[in-house]
Design a protein around this motif. Structure first.
Motif, PDB file in Angstrom:
ATOM      1  N   LYS A 213      43.669  43.332  47.727  1.00  0.00           N
ATOM      2  CA  LYS A 213      43.950  44.087  46.508  1.00  0.00           C
ATOM      3  C   LYS A 213      42.654  44.296  45.739  1.00  0.00           C
ATOM      4  N   LEU A 214      42.502  45.479  45.162  1.00  0.00           N
ATOM      5  CA  LEU A 214      41.285  45.836  44.448  1.00  0.00           C
ATOM      6  C   LEU A 214      41.608  46.260  43.018  1.00  0.00           C
ATOM      7  N   ALA A 215      40.640  46.065  42.134  1.00  0.00           N
ATOM      8  CA  ALA A 215      40.752  46.526  40.754  1.00  0.00           C
ATOM      9  C   ALA A 215      39.407  47.106  40.341  1.00  0.00           C
ATOM     10  N   ALA A 216      39.432  48.024  39.376  1.00  0.00           N
ATOM     11  CA  ALA A 216      38.219  48.744  38.980  1.00  0.00           C
ATOM     12  C   ALA A 216      37.095  47.814  38.542  1.00  0.00           C
ATOM     13  N   GLY A 217      37.431  46.668  37.974  1.00  0.00           N
ATOM     14  CA  GLY A 217      36.406  45.753  37.489  1.00  0.00           C
ATOM     15  C   GLY A 217      35.899  44.770  38.517  1.00  0.00           C
TER      16      GLY A 217
END
Length: 363
Positions: A213-217
């Protein structure tokens, strides 16, 4: 009341197949691609495909499809998780094996065009899209590993709850004189392995499916060696990428050794290919030594040349690609790794990838 296995006269309703695939994937895991329209149509609705169904009160609870291919008949099967353990998977598999034998006897299964209708040889869902969509991820630090076969396509498991059977089909499983029958499984379990072995089938391919899972930060610290320089994929650099690919995998058993033109086209013809996430690393005194290619939602391929393996470059390349994905707003990334490559799988887990199931191929 549940009826027995029935051969479908025309074609199964696509919406019902999709819902069955979704229920099976929720229980068994696997790649998200199995619910894509092109994937479903390639496995269930290709020209010459023979399909079978099991219904309970009108609802589709099990299905199997047998389609022609250049390498012999391909079988795909599904049983609703709520109806497993009742023998439907074994009944569907038996029906599919018999239909595969019929396909071979008519010559359709080994037609030179690859499908019953030569005009449809480029059908969506053929091996080509999968080779760019996440079925070729390799960790070259483990020599000779990950002999991936992009043609392993298909839909879900054929009755994982049913143990092996005394019924075998040696005349169907193939020989030097006839193309083999292949059973494809996108949601592979130990129960499925038992069932397939009970029919005289042998596993020839297996992959772990993983996701992060990835997040912008998110910030992925690559940890490059001193003097490392990064090069993005472009028309001007693509042949250099191919040269590193060939140097990285030429010592792998069964290396296909595509030309630069073939390999570059295989990557760039996919609309989801992302050149800005596909990078190469150069080291002083060595030149180009490693690469990663990526598509929307996928780490496609990773390679490091033998001279610098074991230095952490494979992990650094993946982290850099993930960093770029996250910065661009991607919410997740997937990859697959061959089951005979536990060292690579261990690396991906350390990088934060979670196991999301297995896929397999039996002949």
């Amino acid at each position: 009341m549940t009826a027995g296995v029935q051969r479908v006269a025309d074609a199964l309703p696509e919406d019902e197949v999709l819902e069955l695939v979704r229920r099976c994937r929720a229980a068994d895991g696997g790649m998200p691609l199995v619910t894509e329209p092109w994937f479903l149509r390639g496995r269930w609705f290709a020209p010459g495909t023979v399909t079978f169904e099991v219904r309970d009160g009108g609802a589709l609870i099990g299905a199997a499809a047998v389609r022609p291919s250049p390498g012999g008949p391909m079988i795909t099967g599904l049983v609703d998780p709520a109806f497993r353990g009742r023998g439907w998977g074994s009944s569907l598999l038996d029906a599919a094996l018999a239909a595969a034998a019929d396909l071979r006897s008519t010559g359709l299964a080994v037609d030179a065009s690859g499908v019953a209708d030569p005009a449809d040889a480029g059908l969506e869902g053929s091996p080509a899209p999968l080779s760019v969509a996440g079925s070729d991820v390799m960790e070259p630090a483990v020599a000779g590993s990950d002999a991936v076969e992009p043609a392993v396509a298909g839909s879900d498991v054929v009755e994982p709850a049913v143990a092996g059977s005394e019924v075998t089909a040696p005349s169907v499983v193939g020989s030097e004189a006839a193309a083999p029958v292949t059973v494809e499984c996108e949601g592979f379990t130990a129960g499925a392995a038992e069932l397939f072995a009970g029919r005289g089938l042998t596993q020839v391919f297996g992959e772990d499916v993983m996701r992060i899972k990835l997040a912008a930060g998110d910030h992925f610290e690559a940890g490059w060696p001193d003097g490392a320089a990064l090069v993005e994929w472009s028309a001007a650099t693509a042949e250099r990428f191919h040269a590193v690919y060939a140097a990285s995998f030429r010592d792998r058993p069964g290396f296909p050794d595509p030309t630069a033109e073939e390999w570059i086209e295989e990557n760039t013809e996919d609309d989801d290919f992302r050149p800005e996430w596909s990078i190469m690393v150069t080291l002083p005194g060595h030149g180009d030594v490693g690469f990663v290619t990526a598509a929307d939602g996928w780490i496609v391929q990773v390679g490091v040349v033998p001279a610098v393996r074991g230095t952490g470059l494979g992990g650094a390349l993946i982290r850099e690609s993930l960093r770029r994905m996250a910065a661009a707003g991607a919410s997740e990334a997937w990859l697959t790794v061959n089951v005979n490559n536990p060292s690579a799988a261990g690396l991906y887990r350390r990088l934060g990838f979670d196991d999301m199931g297995q896929r397999a191929r039996y002949r």
